[in-house]
Motif scaffolding. Structure first.
Motif, PDB file in Angstrom:
ATOM      1  N   GLN A 152       0.831  -1.208   0.000  1.00  0.00           N
ATOM      2  CA  GLN A 152       0.000   0.000   0.000  1.00  0.00           C
ATOM      3  C   GLN A 152       0.864   1.256   0.000  1.00  0.00           C
ATOM      4  OE1 GLN A 152      -2.491   0.451   3.479  1.00  0.00           O
ATOM      5  NE2 GLN A 152      -3.883   1.855   2.427  1.00  0.00           N
ATOM      6  N   ASP A 153       1.937   1.239   0.770  1.00  0.00           N
ATOM      7  CA  ASP A 153       2.766   2.429   0.902  1.00  0.00           C
ATOM      8  C   ASP A 153       3.556   2.729  -0.361  1.00  0.00           C
ATOM      9  OD1 ASP A 153       4.093   4.498   2.814  1.00  0.00           O
ATOM     10  OD2 ASP A 153       5.791   3.457   1.897  1.00  0.00           O
ATOM     11  N   CYS A 154       4.118   1.710  -0.977  1.00  0.00           N
ATOM     12  CA  CYS A 154       4.970   1.957  -2.151  1.00  0.00           C
ATOM     13  C   CYS A 154       4.173   2.027  -3.444  1.00  0.00           C
ATOM     14  CB  CYS A 154       6.077   0.927  -2.264  1.00  0.00           C
ATOM     15  SG  CYS A 154       5.552  -0.712  -2.812  1.00  0.00           S
ATOM     16  N   GLY A 155       2.976   1.443  -3.446  1.00  0.00           N
ATOM     17  CA  GLY A 155       2.135   1.509  -4.619  1.00  0.00           C
ATOM     18  C   GLY A 155       2.563   0.619  -5.767  1.00  0.00           C
ATOM     19  N   LEU A 156       3.449  -0.312  -5.499  1.00  0.00           N
ATOM     20  CA  LEU A 156       3.945  -1.201  -6.548  1.00  0.00           C
ATOM     21  C   LEU A 156       3.211  -2.543  -6.495  1.00  0.00           C
ATOM     22  CD1 LEU A 156       7.778  -0.510  -6.201  1.00  0.00           C
ATOM     23  CD2 LEU A 156       6.201   0.450  -7.898  1.00  0.00           C
ATOM     24  N   ALA A 157       3.038  -3.148  -7.649  1.00  0.00           N
ATOM     25  CA  ALA A 157       2.379  -4.445  -7.699  1.00  0.00           C
ATOM     26  C   ALA A 157       3.234  -5.493  -7.004  1.00  0.00           C
ATOM     27  CB  ALA A 157       2.139  -4.844  -9.153  1.00  0.00           C
ATOM     28  N   PRO A 158       2.626  -6.401  -6.243  1.00  0.00           N
ATOM     29  CA  PRO A 158       3.403  -7.416  -5.520  1.00  0.00           C
ATOM     30  C   PRO A 158       4.354  -8.196  -6.418  1.00  0.00           C
ATOM     31  CG  PRO A 158       1.117  -7.473  -4.805  1.00  0.00           C
ATOM     32  CD  PRO A 158       1.181  -6.513  -5.951  1.00  0.00           C
ATOM     33  N   GLN A 159       3.924  -8.483  -7.650  1.00  0.00           N
ATOM     34  CA  GLN A 159       4.735  -9.290  -8.560  1.00  0.00           C
ATOM     35  C   GLN A 159       6.016  -8.579  -8.997  1.00  0.00           C
ATOM     36  OE1 GLN A 159       1.420  -8.404  -8.639  1.00  0.00           O
ATOM     37  NE2 GLN A 159       0.624  -9.250 -10.550  1.00  0.00           N
ATOM     38  N   THR A 160       6.073  -7.258  -8.774  1.00  0.00           N
ATOM     39  CA  THR A 160       7.245  -6.486  -9.198  1.00  0.00           C
ATOM     40  C   THR A 160       8.244  -6.278  -8.067  1.00  0.00           C
ATOM     41  OG1 THR A 160       6.326  -4.286  -8.696  1.00  0.00           O
ATOM     42  CG2 THR A 160       5.785  -5.256 -10.844  1.00  0.00           C
ATOM     43  N   ALA A 176       3.389 -15.805  -0.687  1.00  0.00           N
ATOM     44  CA  ALA A 176       1.945 -16.039  -0.657  1.00  0.00           C
ATOM     45  C   ALA A 176       1.160 -14.829  -1.143  1.00  0.00           C
ATOM     46  CB  ALA A 176       1.512 -16.422   0.753  1.00  0.00           C
ATOM     47  N   ARG A 177       1.787 -13.649  -1.091  1.00  0.00           N
ATOM     48  CA  ARG A 177       1.145 -12.424  -1.568  1.00  0.00           C
ATOM     49  C   ARG A 177       1.521 -12.111  -3.015  1.00  0.00           C
ATOM     50  NH1 ARG A 177      -1.535  -9.724   2.163  1.00  0.00           N
ATOM     51  NH2 ARG A 177      -1.642  -7.943   0.746  1.00  0.00           N
ATOM     52  N   GLY A 178       2.310 -12.988  -3.618  1.00  0.00           N
ATOM     53  CA  GLY A 178       2.669 -12.791  -5.013  1.00  0.00           C
ATOM     54  C   GLY A 178       4.006 -12.117  -5.239  1.00  0.00           C
ATOM     55  N   TRP A 179       4.758 -11.840  -4.169  1.00  0.00           N
ATOM     56  CA  TRP A 179       6.072 -11.241  -4.320  1.00  0.00           C
ATOM     57  C   TRP A 179       7.033 -12.248  -4.951  1.00  0.00           C
ATOM     58  CZ3 TRP A 179       7.914  -7.831   0.350  1.00  0.00           C
ATOM     59  CH2 TRP A 179       6.893  -6.962   0.739  1.00  0.00           C
ATOM     60  N   GLN A 180       8.009 -11.741  -5.685  1.00  0.00           N
ATOM     61  CA  GLN A 180       9.152 -12.556  -6.070  1.00  0.00           C
ATOM     62  C   GLN A 180      10.089 -12.604  -4.858  1.00  0.00           C
ATOM     63  OE1 GLN A 180      10.695 -12.054 -10.132  1.00  0.00           O
ATOM     64  NE2 GLN A 180       9.254 -10.350 -10.367  1.00  0.00           N
ATOM     65  N   THR A 181      10.682 -13.753  -4.598  1.00  0.00           N
ATOM     66  CA  THR A 181      11.448 -13.914  -3.369  1.00  0.00           C
ATOM     67  C   THR A 181      12.759 -14.643  -3.614  1.00  0.00           C
ATOM     68  OG1 THR A 181      10.299 -15.982  -2.842  1.00  0.00           O
ATOM     69  CG2 THR A 181       9.359 -13.952  -1.925  1.00  0.00           C
ATOM     70  N   HIS A 182      13.660 -14.427  -2.661  1.00  0.00           N
ATOM     71  CA  HIS A 182      14.930 -15.156  -2.655  1.00  0.00           C
ATOM     72  C   HIS A 182      15.251 -15.506  -1.211  1.00  0.00           C
ATOM     73  CE1 HIS A 182      18.971 -16.375  -3.889  1.00  0.00           C
ATOM     74  NE2 HIS A 182      19.395 -15.790  -2.773  1.00  0.00           N
ATOM     75  N   HIS A 183      15.383 -16.801  -0.944  1.00  0.00           N
ATOM     76  CA  HIS A 183      15.793 -17.236   0.390  1.00  0.00           C
ATOM     77  C   HIS A 183      17.303 -17.062   0.497  1.00  0.00           C
ATOM     78  CE1 HIS A 183      16.286 -20.619   3.548  1.00  0.00           C
ATOM     79  NE2 HIS A 183      16.180 -19.438   4.135  1.00  0.00           N
ATOM     80  N   PHE A 184      17.723 -16.084   1.281  1.00  0.00           N
ATOM     81  CA  PHE A 184      19.138 -15.727   1.374  1.00  0.00           C
ATOM     82  C   PHE A 184      19.872 -16.734   2.254  1.00  0.00           C
ATOM     83  CE2 PHE A 184      22.858 -13.704   3.103  1.00  0.00           C
ATOM     84  CZ  PHE A 184      23.326 -12.877   2.107  1.00  0.00           C
TER      85      PHE A 184
END
Length: 206
Positions: A152-160, A176-184
């Motif tokens: 909500q704050d950044c206004g960017l789509a979760p997928q981006t 789970a929210r559609g973010w791209q992720t990397h397990h560091f």
């Protein structure tokens, strides 16, 4: 899907968060193990991440365990020795992303009052385009509400959003929210992911 922002966790991604190492140096491994077995340090520290001042967690804890009071107060008095050192390769990756004009955020479980202490010790923590700090927000990973706040704050789509965190449960909540992720698990693995995404060149990722 193009990436509009890269989001860094901080502890064990940009700076080490292994307080046991500090105490091993100061009081020795054997006494440190006794100390950590006797006092619920990490459990109590979560209250800091949730928004209670570091002092207001540490000093009452020292009163509860007077036999360990000196060691407990070190958690407050020696903060920048506990949350250290930096992870140089990760810092280089962060700076290279900035150089390339990539938007970078931090999403971190960190106290509102000790985060500025770490920023003074590690100036690279001051350069994020947006800071999402759990102690300020009174929201903590992996609660879905903190990820919703970021969106909500950044206004960017979760997928981006591309998010790196060392804790699998935090990554899973973002995914789970559609973010791209990397397990560091290492700077090298994170570097390879940033190259694969076209955000850094192989030379920049070294």
């Amino acid at each position: 899907m193009p990436i509009d922002a890269v989001i860094f966790d901080i502890g064990n991604v940009l700076i080490e968060w292994q307080p046991e190492n500090f105490y091993d140096r100061v009081i020795g491994p054997e006494r440190r193990k006794m100390f950590f077995d006797a006092v619920p340090l990490h459990e109590e520290h979560q209250k800091v991440d949730e928004g209670i001042a570091l002092r207001d967690v540490v000093f009452p804890l020292a009163d509860r365990y007077p036999e360990w009071a000196t060691e407990i107060r070190m958690w407050h008095d020696n903060w920048n020795d506990l949350a250290a050192p930096s992870i140089p390769h990760s810092v280089r990756l962060l700076e290279a992303l900035r150089t390339n004009g990539v938007t970078v955020f931090t999403l971190t479980n960190f106290g509102w009052d000790n985060f500025p202490l770490s920023q003074e010790a590690f100036p690279f923590l001051k350069g994020f385009d947006r800071e999402y700090v759990s102690g300020r927000l009174k929201l903590i990973k992996p609660d879905p509400a903190i990820y919703a706040h970021v969106e909500q704050d950044c206004g960017l789509a979760p997928q981006t959003l591309l998010f790196a965190d060392d804790r699998l449960e935090n990554i899973e909540a973002a995914a789970a929210r559609g973010w791209q992720t990397h397990h560091f698990t290492s700077p090298e693995g994170w570097a390879a992911r940033l190259v694969d995404e076209g955000l850094l060149t192989p030379e920049q990722a070294i």
